[in-house]
Scaffold this active site. Structure first.
Site, PDB file in Angstrom:
ATOM      1  N   ARG A 171     -23.865   1.721  34.285  1.00 37.62           N
ATOM      2  CA  ARG A 171     -23.304   1.642  33.045  1.00 37.62           C
ATOM      3  C   ARG A 171     -24.286   1.544  31.965  1.00 37.62           C
ATOM      4  O   ARG A 171     -24.240   0.634  31.061  1.00 37.62           O
ATOM      5  CB  ARG A 171     -22.286   0.185  32.820  1.00 37.62           C
ATOM      6  CG  ARG A 171     -21.288   0.347  33.874  1.00 37.62           C
ATOM      7  CD  ARG A 171     -20.251   1.603  33.868  1.00 37.62           C
ATOM      8  NE  ARG A 171     -19.457   1.590  34.782  1.00 37.62           N
ATOM      9  CZ  ARG A 171     -19.455   2.170  36.052  1.00 37.62           C
ATOM     10  NH1 ARG A 171     -20.515   2.828  36.083  1.00 37.62           N
ATOM     11  NH2 ARG A 171     -18.469   2.165  36.955  1.00 37.62           N
ATOM     12  N   CYS A 228     -12.722  -2.130  32.375  1.00 36.99           N
ATOM     13  CA  CYS A 228     -13.578  -3.434  33.144  1.00 36.99           C
ATOM     14  C   CYS A 228     -14.381  -4.081  31.985  1.00 36.99           C
ATOM     15  O   CYS A 228     -15.182  -3.664  31.307  1.00 36.99           O
ATOM     16  CB  CYS A 228     -14.282  -2.843  34.219  1.00 36.99           C
ATOM     17  SG  CYS A 228     -13.238  -2.513  35.654  1.00 36.99           S
ATOM     18  N   GLU A 299     -19.839  -5.801  30.165  1.00 34.24           N
ATOM     19  CA  GLU A 299     -19.577  -4.344  30.384  1.00 34.24           C
ATOM     20  C   GLU A 299     -19.205  -3.685  29.053  1.00 34.24           C
ATOM     21  O   GLU A 299     -19.826  -2.828  28.642  1.00 34.24           O
ATOM     22  CB  GLU A 299     -18.854  -3.948  31.415  1.00 34.24           C
ATOM     23  CG  GLU A 299     -18.929  -2.324  31.892  1.00 34.24           C
ATOM     24  CD  GLU A 299     -18.161  -1.765  32.890  1.00 34.24           C
ATOM     25  OE1 GLU A 299     -17.719  -0.635  32.921  1.00 34.24           O
ATOM     26  OE2 GLU A 299     -18.516  -2.311  33.969  1.00 34.24           O
TER      27      GLU A 299
END
Length: 306
Positions: A171, A228, A299
């Site tokens: 990420r 998420c 995230e």
């Protein structure tokens, strides 16, 4: 020519349906518009924030000291996928505009029998955002298929960069300057070129459909969420499992809750506020830390005045 618009209410522009008002929105119709972007941003003040489909953003309540930068999807930035050549090892190169939707790109790849990005099926948002956060799922990540990226930044101007000039990780995506150091300041992805492998179109389509149906069965894909919210501490300790074991699946504060389908998805049940969201995230961090001794990192990207 750049268009400067009244500051958008971010609750109307993010998939979490949260957020107050930005200072302004600056919209570019084509690459030539971006030449005036640094000067415009300096005049408006505030922190520049790149906004695509708003699918990985937690925006705070109230008046936010940010200027939103957007790319028009009905011009060069929304260019349809186009086959542009091949690599020396026979992979097919496909170039696409940053404002193009990721699901549309994947559908086109399947129709052409080009594989390598099947795991991204079911991820919402645009191509630019997928590159900038190195979106990934089911062992596939955007960066592994990325052959070149075109960016604009005050330092580089317009530049098309190969793998030697960008880095990606879990990420994470960063651009490097000419010395190989991480680029100082902001950059904007304007297009991307992916290297794909030839395969059977029906099999590629079936794999994409299978991944999407798996997501739909295990994740709240139709809810107001940002995907998420926490990074996985490790493959052995995914955030969703930690949150679930800590008893947080379905836990709510105000109008925000962790999904009953997947504990790492925070959803807006319709009346949520950013204050509720931050409280819920902090509660979860403390609970996981006390139970497992692990610190959860976000995230989702936070836009806040706090």
């Amino acid at each position: 020519m750049l268009k400067v618009l009244d500051g958008p209410v971010l609750a109307h522009r993010t998939t979490l349906r949260l957020g107050g008002r930005a200072l302004a929105e600056v919209r570019a119709a084509g690459p030539e518009d971006l030449d005036g972007l640094p000067e415009t941003l300096a005049r408006l003040g505030g922190e520049p924030r790149m906004l695509g489909c708003g699918s990985n953003i937690l925006a705070d309540d109230g008046e936010l000291p940010v200027v939103v930068v957007t790319l028009a999807g009905d011009g060069p930035f929304g260019a349809e996928p186009q086959i542009t050549g091949e690599t020396e090892d026979g992979r097919v190169l496909v170039r696409v505009g940053a404002a193009q939707r990721l699901p549309r790109l994947l559908a086109r790849l399947a129709s052409w029998g080009l594989g390598g990005m099947e795991g991204l099926a079911g991820i919402p948002g645009g191509v630019g955002g997928a590159v900038a956060m190195n979106a990934g799922s089911y062992g596939c990540e955007c960066g592994s298929a990325l052959h070149a990226v075109t960016v604009f930044s005050p330092a580089l101007g317009h530049a098309t960069l190969g793998p030697e000039r960008f880095r990606y990780g879990y990420r994470h995506f960063s651009v490097l300057d000419a010395t190989g150091a991480p680029l100082d300041g902001w950059f904007l992805v304007t297009s991307a070129t992916f290297a794909l492998t030839r395969g059977d179109g029906a099999a590629i389509h079936a794999a994409m459909r299978g991944n999407y149906l798996k997501k739909k069965a295990t994740q709240p894909v139709l809810a107001h969420s940002a995907g998420c919210v926490f990074r996985n501490p490790s493959p052995q300790n995914p955030a969703g499992k930690l949150l679930d074991t800590a008893g947080l699946k379905g836990y709510r504060i105000g109008g925000m809750a962790f999904s009953k389908m997947h504990a790492n998805f925070m959803i807006n049940e319709g009346t949520g506020t950013a204050k509720d969201a931050f409280s819920l995230l902090q509660f979860a961090r403390v609970a996981v830390s006390e139970r497992f001794g692990m610190n959860l990192e976000l995230e989702v990207k936070v836009w806040s005045w706090r």
